[in-house]
Motif scaffolding. Structure first.
Motif, PDB file in Angstrom:
ATOM      1  N   TYR A 111       1.206  -1.230  -0.111  1.00  0.00           N
ATOM      2  CA  TYR A 111       0.098  -0.020   0.385  1.00  0.00           C
ATOM      3  C   TYR A 111       0.720   1.225   0.041  1.00  0.00           C
ATOM      4  N   SER A 112       0.172   2.572  -0.511  1.00  0.00           N
ATOM      5  CA  SER A 112       0.937   3.659  -0.310  1.00  0.00           C
ATOM      6  C   SER A 112       0.092   4.547   0.506  1.00  0.00           C
ATOM      7  N   VAL A 113       0.758   5.700   1.086  1.00  0.00           N
ATOM      8  CA  VAL A 113       0.054   6.393   1.878  1.00  0.00           C
ATOM      9  C   VAL A 113       0.473   7.953   1.393  1.00  0.00           C
ATOM     10  N   ASN A 114      -0.506   8.651   1.025  1.00  0.00           N
ATOM     11  CA  ASN A 114      -0.553  10.097   0.447  1.00  0.00           C
ATOM     12  C   ASN A 114      -0.906  10.882   1.700  1.00  0.00           C
ATOM     13  N   LEU A 115       0.245  11.967   1.781  1.00  0.00           N
ATOM     14  CA  LEU A 115       0.241  12.843   3.059  1.00  0.00           C
ATOM     15  C   LEU A 115      -0.775  13.929   2.774  1.00  0.00           C
ATOM     16  N   PRO A 116      -1.458  14.423   3.883  1.00  0.00           N
ATOM     17  CA  PRO A 116      -2.277  15.626   3.760  1.00  0.00           C
ATOM     18  C   PRO A 116      -1.506  16.791   3.437  1.00  0.00           C
ATOM     19  N   SER A 117      -2.194  17.483   2.203  1.00  0.00           N
ATOM     20  CA  SER A 117      -1.332  18.719   1.417  1.00  0.00           C
ATOM     21  C   SER A 117      -1.808  19.876   1.765  1.00  0.00           C
ATOM     22  N   SER A 118      -2.774  20.042   2.885  1.00  0.00           N
ATOM     23  CA  SER A 118      -3.291  21.156   3.739  1.00  0.00           C
ATOM     24  C   SER A 118      -3.639  21.016   4.795  1.00  0.00           C
ATOM     25  N   THR A 119      -4.171  22.035   5.633  1.00  0.00           N
ATOM     26  CA  THR A 119      -4.462  21.966   7.193  1.00  0.00           C
ATOM     27  C   THR A 119      -5.915  21.160   7.255  1.00  0.00           C
ATOM     28  N   ASP A 120      -6.461  20.852   6.141  1.00  0.00           N
ATOM     29  CA  ASP A 120      -7.793  20.071   6.236  1.00  0.00           C
ATOM     30  C   ASP A 120      -7.779  18.784   5.323  1.00  0.00           C
ATOM     31  N   GLY A 121      -6.493  18.453   4.810  1.00  0.00           N
ATOM     32  CA  GLY A 121      -6.214  17.267   4.144  1.00  0.00           C
ATOM     33  C   GLY A 121      -6.253  15.998   4.811  1.00  0.00           C
ATOM     34  N   VAL A 122      -6.101  14.839   4.315  1.00  0.00           N
ATOM     35  CA  VAL A 122      -6.165  13.525   5.064  1.00  0.00           C
ATOM     36  C   VAL A 122      -5.322  12.696   4.621  1.00  0.00           C
ATOM     37  N   TYR A 123      -4.748  11.622   5.439  1.00  0.00           N
ATOM     38  CA  TYR A 123      -3.855  10.691   5.076  1.00  0.00           C
ATOM     39  C   TYR A 123      -4.724   9.701   4.279  1.00  0.00           C
ATOM     40  N   THR A 124      -4.270   9.239   3.266  1.00  0.00           N
ATOM     41  CA  THR A 124      -4.963   8.406   1.979  1.00  0.00           C
ATOM     42  C   THR A 124      -4.241   6.889   2.170  1.00  0.00           C
ATOM     43  N   GLY A 125      -4.612   6.112   2.431  1.00  0.00           N
ATOM     44  CA  GLY A 125      -3.900   4.784   2.467  1.00  0.00           C
ATOM     45  C   GLY A 125      -4.542   3.774   1.225  1.00  0.00           C
ATOM     46  N   SER A 126      -3.951   3.553   0.193  1.00  0.00           N
ATOM     47  CA  SER A 126      -4.592   2.833  -0.963  1.00  0.00           C
ATOM     48  C   SER A 126      -3.769   1.599  -1.346  1.00  0.00           C
TER      49      SER A 126
END
Length: 462
Positions: free
Chosen positions: A309-324
């Motif tokens: 899996y990969s983890v996309n990090l939040p790109s802003s203060t209201d962003g999320v961690y996305t594991g896919s």
């Protein structure tokens, strides 16, 4: 009695002429479709065969970056690995990819201060930075982009959609032309020598019917990525409810950003919107400190995301961690969004949550990419790709040997032109299902009609 025999003979002759006319009409449309499709089929077969073994090839060609010596007892945290990568290549991390196996390096994707996107590889055992390459710049990413003509833009993608649709018609018309009519040669055996046209005709017919079903399957399962048909079907299947299938809990704040804009996602979730993180009150205070990458990775591991899996990090203060993750085992395909402050699961989607259309198309895509049935899936499709190249090349050689000098060598017209238009009418059923194919069929018909008129005037054309 004599009159009856004469009538019967005339009727048989009429049926014979009608059969020849139909054969010629089908042959003519088959020729035009092949003329347009075969170059694409060779490109798709060669690049597709290579991409089936993408992990194996990349790990050989880029072994200095992707492979490491296995060590026991080391415990380098994700944040320490990220810090090492940023020290060598200053910028901002947007994706973290834990090793899918113990002999592989960690991939940390960075947008550098200069604006360049890099894939940086770090040894997870000693935190050594092994080096970097352009993000999605591996050999197999290049092959993937070549396979889809991605670099050439939407016009090229539209051409591939037309080629895929015409290849379906090519198989159908080719099967009719191959169908045994009392002959033995060219059905399951190949006659003649390589110097003779009959050898190439038989090679084309036998190889074509051998892989015809696979060509149909690959063309249909490749259509979800197309620019017109694929986009419209995707919107129909997944465009409502924030792009999530009905029944999936999405009663959380949503951004306007689509998952496909940020993550390499499955076809079924391209329209899905990404949720937002909220600074939650807890014990009378606001949670304003993000959980950090270490806790996010630990949370994804706890949730049981499949290796790779990969983890996309939040790109802003209201962003999320996305594991896919999109593993070979389709049932473990999954996308999870975490609130960056609380670590709470906002949305957790897996294959079982897709609708019936999404599940069937995802299954087809998984087989298309050589994943569903392990090594046998790869081997069977690779062999089919080799036969497709043989089938395509033999068609070109057969045409070259048959064509009159200095002319295109279009198959002869049927005596009754209505047969030609009747076959076109049947083919236009496919043109209705795949609109770009329908447009191309009409253009071919116009060019053919104008060519016939010019020939009737005595001009030397096709």
């Amino acid at each position: 009695m004599e009159k009856s025999v004469t009538t019967s003979a005339a009727s048989a002759q009429s049926r014979g002429i009608s059969g020849v006319d139909l054969y010629r009409a089908v042959w003519r449309w088959h020729f035009y479709a092949g003329l347009l499709v075969l170059p694409f089929m060779i490109l798709l077969a060669v690049t597709g065969a290579l991409y089936l073994f993408r992990d194996e090839i990349d790990q050989v060609l880029h072994a200095d970056l992707m492979k490491v010596e296995v060590e026991k007892g080391s415990d380098i945290t994700p944040e320490r690995q990220m810090a090492a990568a940023l020290q060598r290549y200053p910028g901002e991390v947007f994706k973290y990819v834990p090793p899918a196996a113990e002999h592989l390096a960690t991939e940390i994707d960075i947008k550098t201060d200069a604006g360049e996107k890099l894939a940086v590889y770090v040894n997870p055992y000693d935190n050594a930075v092994l080096g970097a390459m352009e993000y999605r710049g591996s050999a197999m990413w290049f092959i993937r982009k070549l396979h889809s003509l991605e670099k050439l833009g939407p016009i090229a993608n539209g051409a591939l959609e037309i080629a895929a649709g015409l290849s379906i018609l090519l198989v159908i018309t080719g099967t009719y032309l191959w169908w045994p009519r009392g002959q033995n040669g060219g059905v399951i055996k190949i006659r003649g020598s390589r110097r003779e046209r009959v050898f190439w005709r038989d090679l084309h017919a036998v190889s074509g019917v051998t892989v015809g079903g696979i060509i149909l399957f690959l063309a249909i399962t490749g259509m979800p990525w197309s620019i017109v048909w694929g986009d419209k079907v995707n919107e129909l299947a997944n465009g409502h409810n924030f792009g999530y299938p009905a029944g999936v809990r999405v009663d959380v704040p949503m951004s306007g950003e689509r998952l496909s804009e940020r993550v390499q996602t499955s076809w079924s979730l391209e329209q899905a919107q990404i949720p937002l993180s909220v600074q939650h009150p807890a014990d009378g205070q606001n949670i304003t400190t993000p959980i950090g990458l270490d806790q996010a990775v630990a949370r994804f591991d706890e949730l049981g995301l499949a290796p790779g899996y990969s983890v996309n990090l939040p790109s802003s203060t209201d962003g999320v961690y996305t594991g896919s993750v999109y593993p070979d085992d389709l049932s473990r395909q999954r996308v999870v969004h975490l609130d960056q402050y609380s670590g709470q699961v906002l949305i957790d989607m897996n294959y079982a949550d897709y609708g019936p259309l999404g599940r069937s198309l995802e299954w087809g895509i998984n087989v298309h990419m050589g994943q569903e049935f392990g090594i046998w899936n790869q081997v069977v499709l690779a062999l089919a790709c080799v036969v497709i190249v043989i089938f395509s090349v033999s068609a070109g050689v057969m045409w070259w040997k048959r064509r009159p000098s200095g002319r295109l060598g279009v198959p002869p017209l049927p005596q009754n032109p209505r047969r030609l238009w009747a076959v076109l009418g049947l083919l236009m059923i496919g043109g209705i299902i795949f609109p770009l194919v329908g447009v191309m069929l009409m253009l071919i018909a116009i060019v053919d009609f104008l060519g016939q008129r010019a020939r009737c005037r005595g001009e030397r054309v096709i």
